[in-house]
Structure formats: C-alpha cells, structure tokens
Design a protein around this motif. Structure first.
Motif, PDB file in Angstrom:
ATOM      1  N   GLY A 192       0.802  -1.212   0.000  1.00  0.00           N
ATOM      2  CA  GLY A 192       0.000   0.000   0.000  1.00  0.00           C
ATOM      3  C   GLY A 192       0.833   1.259   0.000  1.00  0.00           C
ATOM      4  N   LEU A 193       1.977   1.222   0.672  1.00  0.00           N
ATOM      5  CA  LEU A 193       2.845   2.396   0.769  1.00  0.00           C
ATOM      6  C   LEU A 193       3.699   2.570  -0.478  1.00  0.00           C
ATOM      7  N   MET A 194       4.361   1.510  -0.893  1.00  0.00           N
ATOM      8  CA  MET A 194       5.313   1.599  -1.990  1.00  0.00           C
ATOM      9  C   MET A 194       4.705   1.255  -3.342  1.00  0.00           C
ATOM     10  N   GLY A 195       3.532   0.632  -3.332  1.00  0.00           N
ATOM     11  CA  GLY A 195       2.960   0.177  -4.586  1.00  0.00           C
ATOM     12  C   GLY A 195       3.818  -0.887  -5.231  1.00  0.00           C
ATOM     13  N   GLY A 252       8.153   1.347 -10.728  1.00  0.00           N
ATOM     14  CA  GLY A 252       8.370   0.724 -12.025  1.00  0.00           C
ATOM     15  C   GLY A 252       7.194  -0.115 -12.474  1.00  0.00           C
ATOM     16  N   ASP A 253       7.413  -0.833 -13.556  1.00  0.00           N
ATOM     17  CA  ASP A 253       6.367  -1.679 -14.115  1.00  0.00           C
ATOM     18  C   ASP A 253       6.080  -2.847 -13.172  1.00  0.00           C
ATOM     19  N   GLU A 254       4.797  -3.153 -12.977  1.00  0.00           N
ATOM     20  CA  GLU A 254       4.417  -4.222 -12.051  1.00  0.00           C
ATOM     21  C   GLU A 254       4.918  -5.586 -12.501  1.00  0.00           C
ATOM     22  N   LEU A 292       1.205   9.869  -1.255  1.00  0.00           N
ATOM     23  CA  LEU A 292       2.665   9.840  -1.261  1.00  0.00           C
ATOM     24  C   LEU A 292       3.261  11.180  -1.685  1.00  0.00           C
ATOM     25  N   ARG A 293       2.718  11.775  -2.725  1.00  0.00           N
ATOM     26  CA  ARG A 293       3.274  13.044  -3.208  1.00  0.00           C
ATOM     27  C   ARG A 293       3.128  14.154  -2.170  1.00  0.00           C
TER      28      ARG A 293
END
Length: 290
Positions: free
Chosen positions: A34-37, A94-96, A180-181
């Motif tokens: 959830g935090l870093m994705g 980055g890309d998942e 986050l931003r």
C-alpha cells in the motif's frame, strides 16, 4: 462437554493460532504494497528464512528459544535492508510485471539457497520445555505453545497498532499511504521511510515464520506454498490497512481450520470460494481505500 461444543472450541482455538501467524506475516506485505505500490511476492521468503534460522539455532546449536528468535529476526531485518537498497529500490514506481518477475526470482533463489544449506528435509520445531505439553484453562486443556502463540500474537498486534496509530513514525506511514506526493511535499523522507517500513515488515514476517513454525512447517517450498494465503489475507483486508489484515487473518484462519475439519478431502477449496465471493462484493478488500 458435548462433541459439538468441544469441536467448535477446538476449531476456534487452532484457527485463532493460525490467524496470528498469518497476520504477523501478512501485515508487513499489506503496508509495503500500500505504501510503496510494490508487488513483493517474495515476502514469504523472509518468513521462511526466519523459521530456518530459529529452528536450526535451537536444534543444532542448543541456542535458547528467545535468543534464537531474536537472532533470526535481526538477521532477516539486515538481509531485507540490503535487498531493499540493492534490488527493491531500483524498481519503486516501475512496471508491475518487472516487480513480479524480480520477486519471483528471489523466491526461487531462496528455495535453492535453503535447499543447499539445510537440505530438503522439513525443519523440526521443538518448543522449549516451558512451552511444551498442555495447559489447563479450567474447562479443558489446550496446547501450551499454541496458547503462548495466541497471547504473543495479541500483544504484538496491540504494539503494532500503537506504533502505527500513536507515534510520529506511524503518522508518516499513514500519510505516505494516503498521499505519497503530499507526504514528500511536506518534508517526509520517503526513501528512509520506505527502507524502515520494509525492514519492519520483513522483521514481522520473520517473527511470524519463526513463531509459527509449529503450524506452518518450515520446508524448502514454504515461500511458494504459503504465498496464496498471504496474498488472500492482504487482498481481503485491503492494501495499506493495519486492522484489515487482522480481521482477514481471523476469517481465513478460523474458516480454513473449520473447512478442513468438516471436509478435509476438499482441502482449501472453500477458502478460494470464500475469497472470490468477498472480492466480488469488496473489490478493494473489506478495509481497502476507495
């Protein structure tokens, strides 16, 4: 006591013990995703390594239980910090697909590593004498170690909740999860926050893997075999949530124990069906952010 109530209490007790293990391992995955994705499928590898370290220190070198547990968690935290700096950080944002491929690669590397070091045999978990045997609670007896596991899990859940709800660090984590931003704009060092949160989540996974070695046996394919359970807890609980995975772990732990008691030949079929039904109703999880 009738057979029905005896079975119900037994299912609830053992399901609660399993739930505590699932929560300790999964909550770190929920927060980091959830935090870093970041899709960290290798999270279970940290639990596996924690279990291997503790069981081997106790069985091979006669290290006391508490010291072996502490050493396992500390070593896993150090390993996680190194991996976060060298590998994970490169793929933040980055890309998942790249994240999935990298973490799947880490799973296979961890499987090969523990097989080379410890061999293919399941590691024995022998609780210390003080936690062996049965404990009499008046109306019936329960395994002492699993009783300890439930109490220990409840204490750790409370401490984790207080840490993330009542401290400056917890406020920063919640702010970064929500936006986050904006968190970066107001001066939160998200790079350091990511590393600290990742290490905390990995340490909790190691703690859960070590404490729960008697319930989820430590085998070479631990990280792969139990991955689906960790992902189910996170999916049902909701990404970035602290209480969500707790209730999800309770639901999965008790349900899995009950279903396997009632219809063991069907295995985990009911859990997958239950997960599908819940996610159809709550696509982001019960406590997921909208």
């Amino acid at each position: 006591m009738s057979d029905f109530w005896s079975s119900t209490i037994s299912i609830g007790f053992h399901g609660l013990a399993l739930a505590m293990v699932l929560y300790l391992i999964s909550v770190g995955l929920s927060v980091t995703m959830g935090l870093m994705g970041f899709v960290n499928l290798a999270h279970g590898a940290f639990a596996m390594i924690g279990g291997y370290l503790m069981t081997s220190l106790m069985s091979r070198y006669n290290v006391p239980f508490v010291l072996a547990l502490t050493a396992a968690v500390v070593v896993v935290i150090l390993i996680s910090l190194i991996l976060e700096r060298l590998l994970y950080r490169r793929l933040y944002g980055g890309d998942e697909l790249d994240q999935v491929l990298m973490t799947m690669g880490l799973i296979f590397i961890s499987i090969a590593s523990v097989t080379y070091i410890w061999g293919p045999i399941t590691q024995p978990m022998q609780p210390p004498p003080a936690l062996s045997g049965q404990i009499d609670l008046g109306f019936r007896t329960f395994p002492t170690y699993r009783t300890f596991l439930i109490v220990c899990g409840a204490v750790l859940v409370t401490l984790l909740w207080l840490t993330l709800e009542r401290t400056r660090f917890g406020a920063q984590v919640r702010a970064a999860v929500d936006n986050l931003r904006m968190a970066q704009t107001i001066g939160i060092n998200t790079s350091r926050l990511f590393a600290t949160t990742f290490a905390l989540g990995s340490g909790l996974a190691a703690l859960g893997g070590a404490l729960g070695a008697e319930i989820l046996p430590i085998t070479t394919f631990y990280a792969m075999d139990n991955l689906i359970y960790f992902l189910i807890v996170v999916a049902i609980g909701g990404l970035g949530s602290i209480r969500g995975p707790f209730f999800a772990a309770l639901l999965i732990g008790v349900s899995d124990t009950a279903f396997k008691y009632v219809a063991p030949e069907l295995g985990a079929f009911f859990i997958y069906a239950l997960t599908m039904a819940i996610l159809l109703w709550f696509p982001r999880g019960i406590f997921g952010r909208t």
